[in-house]
Write an enzyme that holds these catalytic residues in place. Structure first.
Site, PDB file in Angstrom:
ATOM      1  N   HIS A 366       0.949  -1.239  -0.037  1.00 21.49           N
ATOM      2  CA  HIS A 366       0.135  -0.054   0.126  1.00 21.49           C
ATOM      3  C   HIS A 366       0.947   1.105  -0.168  1.00 21.49           C
ATOM      4  O   HIS A 366       1.940   1.380   0.725  1.00 21.49           O
ATOM      5  CB  HIS A 366      -1.147  -0.143   1.154  1.00 21.49           C
ATOM      6  CG  HIS A 366      -0.537  -0.113   2.581  1.00 21.49           C
ATOM      7  ND1 HIS A 366      -0.094   1.066   3.389  1.00 21.49           N
ATOM      8  CD2 HIS A 366      -0.150  -1.320   3.280  1.00 21.49           C
ATOM      9  CE1 HIS A 366       0.360   0.469   4.481  1.00 21.49           C
ATOM     10  NE2 HIS A 366       0.169  -0.619   4.495  1.00 21.49           N
ATOM     11  N   ASP A 378       6.059   0.381   6.898  1.00 20.54           N
ATOM     12  CA  ASP A 378       4.754  -0.043   6.644  1.00 20.54           C
ATOM     13  C   ASP A 378       4.072   1.331   5.702  1.00 20.54           C
ATOM     14  O   ASP A 378       3.606   2.223   6.405  1.00 20.54           O
ATOM     15  CB  ASP A 378       4.127  -0.068   7.966  1.00 20.54           C
ATOM     16  CG  ASP A 378       2.538  -0.577   7.743  1.00 20.54           C
ATOM     17  OD1 ASP A 378       2.137  -0.724   6.895  1.00 20.54           O
ATOM     18  OD2 ASP A 378       1.551  -0.234   8.819  1.00 20.54           O
ATOM     19  N   GLU A 412      -4.995   1.326   2.754  1.00 25.21           N
ATOM     20  CA  GLU A 412      -5.061   0.052   3.255  1.00 25.21           C
ATOM     21  C   GLU A 412      -5.161   0.432   4.743  1.00 25.21           C
ATOM     22  O   GLU A 412      -5.942  -0.367   5.591  1.00 25.21           O
ATOM     23  CB  GLU A 412      -3.688  -0.600   3.161  1.00 25.21           C
ATOM     24  CG  GLU A 412      -3.567  -1.992   3.505  1.00 25.21           C
ATOM     25  CD  GLU A 412      -3.218  -2.016   5.008  1.00 25.21           C
ATOM     26  OE1 GLU A 412      -3.706  -3.135   5.592  1.00 25.21           O
ATOM     27  OE2 GLU A 412      -2.703  -1.206   5.564  1.00 25.21           O
TER      28      GLU A 412
HETATM   29 ZN   LIG Z   1       0.686  -1.709   6.215  1.00 26.22          ZN
END
Ligand SMILES: [Zn+2]
Ligand SMILES: [Zn+2]
Lengths: 554, 554
Positions: A366, A378, A412
């Site tokens: 994402h 992340d 996301e």
């Molecule tokens: Zn993630």
């Protein structure tokens, strides 16, 4: 299996000029090359709310700088990339022995399959060699990760910074020579603004606690006695004590899927019992004072109460004080707002299949992140290793039967909780293409171990044979079934039954950094990034090229 | 060597009553049992400066609670401690074989000495057994660490919280049955207040940077272009560019002693070249967004400029932006003040020597901490393991020839930089006692490996023989010479030539937490604390009991 030893596939030239095909394919690509003013992110909003300098003065300078950077990049970027990639190919050719009958590696997996080795062993070996011989490839990925993170800051849904980053990804994919690079609009994405927020312990002594409001929380300004519970059972046992108080869910971290339930449902369950606010021990396996945010939700019929995570250390302190019988009083202030839904984009590029281009292996991560930290782990790194797997396939001049597409999915972090999931929009828009495999990297692009798997058993056996045969050199042969899968490949599984892989890595430190200020590029290792990209490239290429499809989509 | 298998030495009874001898010995002990209002610490000051709730409302409740707690502690604490210690002794007796002729452990150190083993092997074995058989002893230490940290908060020089913590230590040492428990006043200690402070990056985008002003820094409100240098050489090569700018010392962490020079001298060197302010990449080996404070200094004749540490991640971000040719502008605000020097105390207790009580083995850690985090690792745990080493010797009824004294030293963090070092006051006040050994634990009470050593060669050889013979079971036999020593044992070395030991541990994570919000009790492990206390007890006891003194003080 077709192997072209040219540096160019049949896609757009990677000679440094922006190619026409970036402006075809959908309505949004016309904005692709338009630099935008980057907007204030999470830090900035907080800063402005407490009366610090405003960003207005920076906009003009920024815009002129970003024009200049793009001009320079267009002029020089392609050439430099061409040189680097040519070097990779040379290294790969020097190292790789093109002898399909060479003995397989020792210590082979029980799933080793000799016919797969005959067909794809040399290519896998070449991919792995080019990706992992020397530091260059990993350094390239890491440099791009720094560029993404440092230039745009956090890529929070609802910010212009996110959309600028999406444009940049499209530009860079184009420079890499990927085909059909474009964006696809995703409407109705989350637009929650953190704004000013704090928690003070008032009793037994005044102390500001490190905290982050949870995404989607309502605003609130509440003060009261604190009651700490270790789980749902304790909450319900002590239901009588909750009304008018602030509940601390002081739940020790076990697994993410288990512990995160308190983040999702804490405000609902506490609010139902009459709590005026709620705090959460950060969902984290190790803390250095950094609180961890994440999405939360409410339910119809319960009074929404403000809900924030505090650092693990702060939860320990409160528990320690309560344990000696002292009353703990806190004051929670949140001024968060959920604004009108925003627009973002899924961004993608591909190596188009040479025989059945409408059959697709899709892989990605994402593009959005939380509003703290820089979204490096992340999921900047996850997207980058998928992207560089496809770049590697392109660079090596490989042209598999089917299409291999990398996608940066939108929203996301909050999708399906408080907004549309970009991957749902992707699945709907691409329902006429037959997706034979969907791969996500959103569990930390650390040292790769293999994949987790969700899908039919027949494809599982093939995946085990492919990984066992081709990924031994990377020690990434695991294919773990039955542990679920990631949010961004689930829609393909749900709509077409597509087998879903999630890159499995040594994620020991994943929940140290996750959704916190610690999620920055220094946490990611160039060599590990390269190994991830190699793992993904081997699997994406072979599944895209298998004579018998891995899976026939419904 | 005299071994008394009673649970009581010749000191005050440990029956739960506060004994008279706590009010003898010096002028300050009359305040020992007076609970005080705990004062606002670092967090609180910041909170108040930005207009958050004031602590005034909490003082009365706090005072009444603290009276109540002390009443309960006096009533029940001694009894509980007696029971726990009796259990230790029973375990020790059950496990220990009193046979001095038993074979020595296998895998012995090259420094193993059979006559030392004959004399002290059984006692060492007993001490280690009692400390490390089962979790109780380590849990006791860790519980006390939590109590110290959670009850008082940071123990910053110049705060009432520090002096309340000192009182508590004296009370608890008394309950443990240590002898001659008392405090000794230390005047002219540092009294720097952090107050409100922040750093914003203004260009190329607005971003608040995680920061902590450095202790002793002047206030300042400066805004300007940033110049980043990697070391002194680069600063001086680019001396022409510095005037009117803010210098970032972006120095990668190598060793503490090397890297910390930039914290000590950064403002001096940058100020001399006309910088208007300075920032420091936090002196830290691993970061999760937590900046690290520490003492800094100025020199006569240079203009003092404000100086703050930023998180490692923020320094990386700035370097990344500068690396792409972008100008970085920052705004540094500090409102720190150095107030009139305050008073604190060295606090101590002992097992008085049975034959030559004026010969002393002193061991300890510092009782003060920085104003962020809770001073758990630095140096609450260090003091506690020394204290519990002495407690263990007392509990086992051991009465060595010489006195063993544990001291919590005042104002280590800023002493000799911007104030008086408590250990200097101790050395002066106790110059008539002959100190045969001084041991400090201020490098993190993690898994013990042995000691570092500063002193004469003859005593070094004895120390190597003692450690090699008696600490094999703990794998703590190292005695490392030539790496310097800690601040709190240096005064004894300087004034009496006393050999100085610093407890050496596996301090891999020490500079993760050091001087930051991450320094909290959860970082310390009960088993490791117990092993540290055992290591210290074995060495303190045997050196205090040797027939030939380890060293004859000058
Ligand atoms: Zn993630
Ligand atoms: Zn220290």
């Amino acid at each position: 299996m077709s192997v072209e030893l040219s540096n160019r596939g049949e896609g757009p030239a990677s000679n440094g000029e922006l190619h026409d095909d970036v402006s075809e394919g959908n309505l949004d690509t016309k904005r692709l090359l338009t630099p935008r003013r980057r907007q204030t992110g999470g830090y900035e909003e907080i800063a402005m709310d407490i009366g610090r300098p405003s960003p207005d003065g920076t906009a003009l300078l920024l815009e002129s700088m970003s024009h200049e950077i793009m001009r320079l990049r267009v002029a020089t970027g392609g050439l430099a990339i061409f040189a680097v990639l040519a070097t990779f190919v040379a290294i790969g050719l020097a190292i790789t022995r093109w002898d399909a009958s060479a003995p397989p590696p020792v210590g082979r997996s029980p799933c080793f399959d000799n016919s797969i080795y005959q067909d794809y062993g040399p290519i896998a070996k070449q991919i792995i060699s080019v990706a992992t011989s020397g530091p260059s490839f990993g350094d390239e990925i890491h440099k791009r990760l720094e560029k993404l993170c440092f230039t745009f800051g956090p890529r929070f849904s609802g910010t212009d910074a996110l959309n600028s980053a999406i444009d940049w990804v499209a530009e860079e994919m184009t420079l890499d020579g990927l085909e059909k690079v474009h964006k696809e609009a995703v409407a109705n994405i989350s637009n929650w603004k953190r704004n000013e927020e704090w928690v003070y312990m008032l009793q037994p002594r005044l102390l500001e606690l490190p905290m982050l409001g949870l995404g989607g929380s309502v605003a609130g300004n509440v003060q009261g006695q604190l009651i700490a519970v270790a789980d749902w059972d304790e909450l319900h046992l002590r239901a009588d004590e909750v009304a008018g108080k602030i509940v601390l869910f002081n739940v020790p971290f076990t697994t993410y899927s288990e512990t995160v339930q308190y983040r999702y449902r804490g405000a609902i369950e506490a609010g139902r019992l009459g709590a005026i606010g709620a705090l959460l021990r950060s969902v984290s396996s190790f803390s250095m004072g950094n609180p961890h945010t994440g999405a939360t939700r409410y339910e119809e019929g319960t009074q929404p109460i403000p809900f924030a995570a505090i650092a693990v250390e702060a939860a320990d302190l409160i528990q320690g004080l309560l344990g000696t019988g002292q009353a703990v009083e806190v004051h929670l202030q949140m001024t968060a707002q959920t604004e009108a839904p925003a627009q973002a984009f899924n961004v993608m590029g591909q190596v188009t299949g040479g025989m059945t281009p409408d059959e697709v292996v899709v892989l990605g991560g994402h593009i959005d992140s939380w509003d703290v930290g820089l979204g490096a782990m992340d999921d900047g790194a996850g997207l980058l290793v998928c992207w560089h797997a496809v770049r590697l396939i392109h660079t090596l001049g490989l042209r598999p039967r089917r299409t291999i597409r990398v996608v940066g999915w939108a929203n996301e972090e909050q999708g399906r909780v408080n907004g549309v999931l970009g991957a749902d929009v992707y699945a709907a828009k691409h329902r006429d293409e037959r997706h034979v495999l969907a791969i996500e990297s959103d569990s930390g692009a650390f040292n790769p171990l293999g994949f987790t798997y969700l899908g039919p058993d027949s494809a599982l056996r093939t995946m085990q044979a492919l990984s066992g045969t081709l990924l031994g050199a990377l020690n990434a042969t695991q294919v773990v079934n039955g542990t679920g899968t990631g949010a961004d490949v689930l829609p393909m599984y749900e709509t077409q039954g597509t087998p879903a892989l999630e890159l499995l890595t040594d994620a020991t430190r994943y929940f140290w950094y996750h959704h916190s200020v610690a999620d920055t590029p220094d946490k990611m290792d160039p060599d590990e990034l390269a190994r991830c990209a190699a793992t993904l490239a081997v699997i994406a290429y072979t599944v895209a090229d298998l004579e018998q499809p891995l899976y026939i989509p419904r």
